[in-house]
Design a protein around this motif. Structure first.
Motif, PDB file in Angstrom:
ATOM      1  N   GLN A  39      -4.184   2.423 -12.556  1.00 59.59           N
ATOM      2  CA  GLN A  39      -2.878   1.764 -12.548  1.00 59.59           C
ATOM      3  C   GLN A  39      -2.884   0.548 -13.465  1.00 59.59           C
ATOM      4  N   GLN A  40      -3.962  -0.231 -13.394  1.00 59.81           N
ATOM      5  CA  GLN A  40      -4.064  -1.427 -14.225  1.00 59.81           C
ATOM      6  C   GLN A  40      -4.112  -1.061 -15.704  1.00 59.81           C
ATOM      7  N   LEU A  41      -4.854  -0.006 -16.051  1.00 52.64           N
ATOM      8  CA  LEU A  41      -5.039   0.364 -17.450  1.00 52.64           C
ATOM      9  C   LEU A  41      -3.793   0.966 -18.076  1.00 52.64           C
ATOM     10  N   TYR A  42      -3.136   1.873 -17.338  1.00 48.58           N
ATOM     11  CA  TYR A  42      -2.094   2.690 -17.960  1.00 48.58           C
ATOM     12  C   TYR A  42      -0.698   2.441 -17.401  1.00 48.58           C
ATOM     13  N   GLY A  43      -0.560   1.447 -16.519  1.00 46.97           N
ATOM     14  CA  GLY A  43       0.755   1.192 -15.932  1.00 46.97           C
ATOM     15  C   GLY A  43       1.811   0.807 -16.948  1.00 46.97           C
ATOM     16  N   GLU A  44       1.391   0.130 -18.041  1.00 44.45           N
ATOM     17  CA  GLU A  44       2.342  -0.301 -19.066  1.00 44.45           C
ATOM     18  C   GLU A  44       2.195   0.502 -20.360  1.00 44.45           C
ATOM     19  N   GLU A  45       1.374   1.555 -20.355  1.00 48.84           N
ATOM     20  CA  GLU A  45       1.100   2.310 -21.573  1.00 48.84           C
ATOM     21  C   GLU A  45       1.867   3.621 -21.589  1.00 48.84           C
TER      22      GLU A  45
ATOM     23  N   ALA B 270       5.383   7.582  -4.758  1.00 46.75           N
ATOM     24  CA  ALA B 270       4.725   6.517  -4.002  1.00 46.75           C
ATOM     25  C   ALA B 270       3.785   5.721  -4.906  1.00 46.75           C
ATOM     26  N   LEU B 271       3.046   6.419  -5.785  1.00 43.28           N
ATOM     27  CA  LEU B 271       2.134   5.757  -6.713  1.00 43.28           C
ATOM     28  C   LEU B 271       2.908   4.840  -7.660  1.00 43.28           C
ATOM     29  N   GLN B 272       4.020   5.333  -8.183  1.00 42.48           N
ATOM     30  CA  GLN B 272       4.820   4.533  -9.114  1.00 42.48           C
ATOM     31  C   GLN B 272       5.435   3.321  -8.419  1.00 42.48           C
ATOM     32  N   LEU B 273       5.941   3.506  -7.201  1.00 42.97           N
ATOM     33  CA  LEU B 273       6.570   2.404  -6.477  1.00 42.97           C
ATOM     34  C   LEU B 273       5.527   1.361  -6.072  1.00 42.97           C
ATOM     35  N   GLU B 274       4.346   1.821  -5.671  1.00 42.42           N
ATOM     36  CA  GLU B 274       3.291   0.877  -5.317  1.00 42.42           C
ATOM     37  C   GLU B 274       2.931   0.009  -6.513  1.00 42.42           C
ATOM     38  N   TYR B 275       2.773   0.604  -7.680  1.00 39.89           N
ATOM     39  CA  TYR B 275       2.441  -0.165  -8.878  1.00 39.89           C
ATOM     40  C   TYR B 275       3.542  -1.165  -9.201  1.00 39.89           C
ATOM     41  N   SER B 276       4.801  -0.745  -9.099  1.00 41.51           N
ATOM     42  CA  SER B 276       5.925  -1.635  -9.411  1.00 41.51           C
ATOM     43  C   SER B 276       5.946  -2.831  -8.472  1.00 41.51           C
ATOM     44  N   TRP B 277       5.727  -2.593  -7.181  1.00 41.27           N
ATOM     45  CA  TRP B 277       5.779  -3.688  -6.210  1.00 41.27           C
ATOM     46  C   TRP B 277       4.599  -4.636  -6.361  1.00 41.27           C
ATOM     47  N   ILE B 278       3.429  -4.108  -6.701  1.00 40.77           N
ATOM     48  CA  ILE B 278       2.278  -4.996  -6.916  1.00 40.77           C
ATOM     49  C   ILE B 278       2.546  -5.909  -8.107  1.00 40.77           C
ATOM     50  N   LYS B 279       3.120  -5.378  -9.182  1.00 33.85           N
ATOM     51  CA  LYS B 279       3.461  -6.202 -10.335  1.00 33.85           C
ATOM     52  C   LYS B 279       4.548  -7.207  -9.988  1.00 33.85           C
ATOM     53  N   GLU B 280       5.475  -6.803  -9.127  1.00 31.29           N
ATOM     54  CA  GLU B 280       6.628  -7.648  -8.811  1.00 31.29           C
ATOM     55  C   GLU B 280       6.276  -8.776  -7.859  1.00 31.29           C
ATOM     56  N   TYR B 281       5.537  -8.464  -6.792  1.00 34.85           N
ATOM     57  CA  TYR B 281       5.283  -9.450  -5.744  1.00 34.85           C
ATOM     58  C   TYR B 281       3.956 -10.173  -5.881  1.00 34.85           C
ATOM     59  N   ASP B 282       3.000  -9.618  -6.640  1.00 37.41           N
ATOM     60  CA  ASP B 282       1.667 -10.207  -6.780  1.00 37.41           C
ATOM     61  C   ASP B 282       1.072 -10.551  -5.422  1.00 37.41           C
ATOM     62  N   PRO B 283       0.885  -9.561  -4.533  1.00 37.21           N
ATOM     63  CA  PRO B 283       0.402  -9.860  -3.168  1.00 37.21           C
ATOM     64  C   PRO B 283      -1.028 -10.385  -3.195  1.00 37.21           C
ATOM     65  N   ARG B 284      -1.297 -11.375  -2.361  1.00 37.40           N
ATOM     66  CA  ARG B 284      -2.597 -12.048  -2.404  1.00 37.40           C
ATOM     67  C   ARG B 284      -3.726 -11.175  -1.891  1.00 37.40           C
ATOM     68  N   PHE B 285      -3.445 -10.164  -1.040  1.00 36.09           N
ATOM     69  CA  PHE B 285      -4.511  -9.350  -0.459  1.00 36.09           C
ATOM     70  C   PHE B 285      -4.719  -8.026  -1.191  1.00 36.09           C
ATOM     71  N   ASN B 286      -3.954  -7.761  -2.249  1.00 36.89           N
ATOM     72  CA  ASN B 286      -4.156  -6.512  -2.979  1.00 36.89           C
ATOM     73  C   ASN B 286      -5.318  -6.631  -3.954  1.00 36.89           C
ATOM     74  N   VAL B 287      -5.906  -5.489  -4.265  1.00 36.61           N
ATOM     75  CA  VAL B 287      -6.964  -5.452  -5.269  1.00 36.61           C
ATOM     76  C   VAL B 287      -6.360  -5.842  -6.613  1.00 36.61           C
ATOM     77  N   LYS B 288      -6.961  -6.853  -7.264  1.00 39.52           N
ATOM     78  CA  LYS B 288      -6.481  -7.292  -8.576  1.00 39.52           C
ATOM     79  C   LYS B 288      -7.666  -7.333  -9.518  1.00 39.52           C
TER      80      LYS B 288
ATOM     81  N   GLY C 201       0.826  -1.207   0.000  1.00 43.88           N
ATOM     82  CA  GLY C 201       0.000   0.000   0.000  1.00 43.88           C
ATOM     83  C   GLY C 201       0.854   1.248   0.000  1.00 43.88           C
ATOM     84  N   LYS C 202       0.251   2.384  -0.315  1.00 45.15           N
ATOM     85  CA  LYS C 202       0.959   3.659  -0.297  1.00 45.15           C
ATOM     86  C   LYS C 202       0.201   4.612   0.624  1.00 45.15           C
TER      87      LYS C 202
END
Length: 716
Positions: A306-312, A78-96, A34-35
């Motif tokens: 984040q999901q839509l534009y994180g890689e765009e 913080a927003l950028q780092l949160e997105y990077s870590w969610i993609k990296e760790y795939d945490p089970r309790f995060n919104v997906k 989280g951030k």
């Protein structure tokens, strides 16, 4: 279940600055990221009375065993780092936001000499122009079929294109006028590229200019009494207008915008997105997610962005994004979107007019998607929960086995003996944690001994990881004295090269640099199951239990599922547990067992096929696949390469003298192959005629080994 007070930071430790935090479980796996604008205020919310927390937040903080944070200078960071870590760790309790399919796009490969129009899914490629996404692939094909009359761009695959160029005959579309046939030179590469560019312009919404040009050409042809040409242009205009009708104008000012709507209840949320380009709806998609904690609509919108534009980047991020609620605060998100696009992005709530009316349509779609999802999901969740409870009751477990691992042995008459490990979490396959093993402790066919070796190697690695992370309580290393299946000791308890993962057809395996010790990423064998299932009966179960006993592991349950009568066997029990045929628990065990069998036999067949394809060049040290192909291409066959001198081998690009000497020595020591035989005619084929050469060390698969069904029956 952990007590959050046991790992709560001391007062004053948490800084009052922006940052990103991570919760980890007892195995050091990251379970939530989280951030926060203020880390101190945000984290304090997690350590209040458990009765005041959202039910899923309560589950998260009691599952966690530690919390850590990283300080950043701004909320955008913080927003950028949160997105990077969610993609990296795939945490089970995060919104997906996940859907059960990959949405299709209409793609034009402008990076090729002859651009091709096709349907594409998955990750976007550089140099390819995309339009969509579409809800269905048939919708793309209907549109393309109409447009090919006016823009006869190539749609064929590379193989069909090359075959047409070789024979000098175009495909059917070339004959009926729906392809300009660049394969046979009817159009130059430059003209075909311009045609594809016009197709892209039309799909991008620049339709008015092109239609007016066609209408002028039709009028000129009629005036010059070229009535056939005028009729063709009239039909072209009709086809274009029909294609345009499939995406009606919804915003009159030719707006480029994405509209995002959210429908939610206390447990789940559905997100729908309409992509509007040039005032027309060009694509639509949607996701449904579990709400892990008490979260606002604005926060759900932020995660969707984040999901839509994180890689765009660039034009993939529109100038305008319309949402039902703004994130709080909105400035960092808007600045992040602007950086992704490279120019200003307006993030706002529509208040009136056409945009508000269209947002209401998107909202209705989101509401319907949530209702449909709940209709499908209710039985699924109930069934999986009931299956786990039935297994726990039948096997007399303390709790439902949330993580199940299943093992199977596969071989062909004792050759290429391999094993598989599949993982199911919460009743669903966790393919990223599947593993394969090569049985190397002994030769021959012995399923019981093979099962003992695999279980020993897997849980020796678990103990090694446990000791490495400091979880081993007694201060002594079990792995140092762990017995190798062949009676000796495996140094350091390592699983060795046999445990390396091998890519499978369609499977996604964790490997490479992501396997690290203390960064929270998934590791090879770091997490223990609550239940080990083996494919087999009493002997295999006894072997698995003996392996765990030798390692001193007594908190993991073991059972086996015998194929003949689908009986469940337990260690040290003379009689099996018989579950009812209608039992959801038995059905889940069958699914787990069948998946382990599929995974094992796929690996065994791949391994066998690779052995059959092996040749003398495979044993040359330092000779990779590229240089092997270069040698065969230069000389034409291994037979000619064997007859070549060292100087002749050095003439091959990329082959130095030392490598040439190594190749010559290796081929001199390898036995030459016997003559190849055409199994259809019985004719002996000379190697120089192009027949593939085999060696005595790598024979081809015998043709007389029985029918395919008989050979499959010999596989285990």
């Amino acid at each position: 279940m952990a007590d959050p007070s046991s790992y709560r930071p001391r007062p004053g430790e948490i800084p009052d600055t922006p940052g990103v935090y991570r919760f980890r479980d007892e195995h050091r796996r990251v379970i939530y990221v989280g951030k926060a604008k203020s880390l101190r205020q945000r984290l304090a919310n997690y350590f209040q009375d458990l009765a005041h927390l959202h039910p899923r937040t309560r589950t998260m903080v009691t599952t966690a065993a530690s919390v850590e944070w990283t300080v950043v200078s701004t909320e955008v960071e913080a927003l950028q780092l949160e997105y990077s870590w969610i993609k990296e760790y795939d945490p089970r309790f995060n919104v997906k936001y996940r859907d059960d399919k990959s949405y299709p796009y209409l793609a034009v490969t402008m990076n090729e000499e002859f651009p091709r129009v096709q349907v594409m899914r998955g990750h976007k490629k550089k140099g390819v122009r995309y339009f969509g996404p579409y809800g269905h692939a048939w919708a793309i094909r209907d549109t393309v079929d109409l447009l090919l009359r006016v823009f006869p761009v190539r749609t064929c695959s590379t193989g069909v294109f090359k075959n047409a160029a070789r024979t000098g005959r175009p495909c059917l579309l070339g004959y009926i006028g729906k392809c300009s046939a660049p394969c046979v030179g009817r159009i130059t590469p430059d003209d075909h590229w311009d045609l594809a560019d016009e197709f892209c312009d039309f799909m991008a919404g620049r339709t008015g200019t092109y239609l007016r040009r066609l209408e002028r050409q039709m009028a000129d042809a009629a005036e010059e009494m070229e009535y056939e040409r005028a009729a063709r242009l009239r039909d072209d205009i009709g086809a274009l207008k029909k294609a345009m009708e499939k995406s009606a104008v919804v915003l009159a000012d030719a707006t480029d915008a994405d509209l995002i709507a959210v429908a939610e209840d206390e447990l789940e949320a559905a997100v729908q997105i309409f992509h509007v380009r040039g005032g027309r709806v060009r694509g639509q998609r949607g996701w449904v997610t579990d709400k892990v904690e008490e979260i606002t609509t604005g926060a759900l919108v932020e995660h969707a962005l984040q999901q839509l534009y994180g890689e765009e980047s660039g034009d993939a991020v529109p100038k305008e994004v319309l949402v039902p609620a703004l994130p709080d605060p909105v400035e960092p998100v808007q600045q992040w979107l602007t950086e992704r696009r490279g120019s200003g992005v307006s993030l706002r709530i529509p208040q009136r007019g056409d945009k508000k009316a269209l947002m209401e349509t998107v909202q209705r779609n989101a509401q319907q998607a949530l209702v449909l999802h709940k209709t499908k999901r209710a039985s699924d969740l109930t069934t999986r929960s009931r299956a786990l409870e039935e297994i726990a009751e039948a096997l007399d477990l303390d709790s439902a086995p949330l993580r199940i691992e299943c093992y199977d042995i596969s071989h062909l008459q004792g050759d290429d003996v391999v094993a598989s490990m599949v993982v199911f979490e919460d009743g669903l396959a966790r393919k990223s944690e599947y593993r394969r093993f090569q049985i190397k402790g002994f030769e021959g066919q012995d399923d019981v001994r093979s099962m003992h070796e695999v279980i020993t190697r897997r849980f020796r690695r678990y103990l090694a990881e446990k000791e490495k992370t400091g979880e081993w309580a007694d201060g002594e290393s079990l792995t140092d004295g762990a017995q190798h299946p062949d009676g000796g000791q495996h140094p350091g308890g390592e699983a060795g090269p046999a445990d390396r993962t091998v890519p499978d057809d369609g499977e996604t395996l964790t490997h490479g640099p992501a396997l690290k010790d203390d960064d929270g990423r998934p590791k090879r064998f770091a997490y223990p199951p609550q239940l080990v299932v083996v494919d087999g009966g009493q002997p295999q179960v006894a072997a698995a239990q003996r392996a765990l006993d030798e390692l001193g592991i007594d908190d993991i349950a073991v059972c086996g599922l015998a194929k003949r009568l689908e009986e469940v066997w337990l260690p040290r029990e003379d009689d099996p547990v018989v579950l009812p045929r209608t039992s959801e628990g038995l059905y889940l065990l069958q699914r787990v067992r069948d998946e382990a069998h599929r995974f094992a036999i796929t690996y065994q067949r791949t391994k066998r096929a690779k052995r059959f394809r092996a040749g003398p060049l495979d044993d040359v040290p330092g000779l990779g696949e590229t240089r092997k192909q270069a040698l065969i291409k230069h000389f034409g066959s291994v037979k000619r390469l064997r007859a070549a001198t060292i100087d002749q081998i050095c003439e091959v690009p990329g082959i130095g003298r030392k490598t040439a000497e190594t190749v010559a020595v290796a081929l001199a020591g390898a036995a030459p192959a016997g003559p190849a035989v055409n199994t259809a005619t019985g004719e002996i084929m000379d190697d120089d005629d192009g027949a593939p050469e085999t060696t005595a060390d790598a024979p081809g698969e015998p043709v007389s080994a029985g029918t395919p069904d008989e050979r499959r029956g010999q596989e285990r």
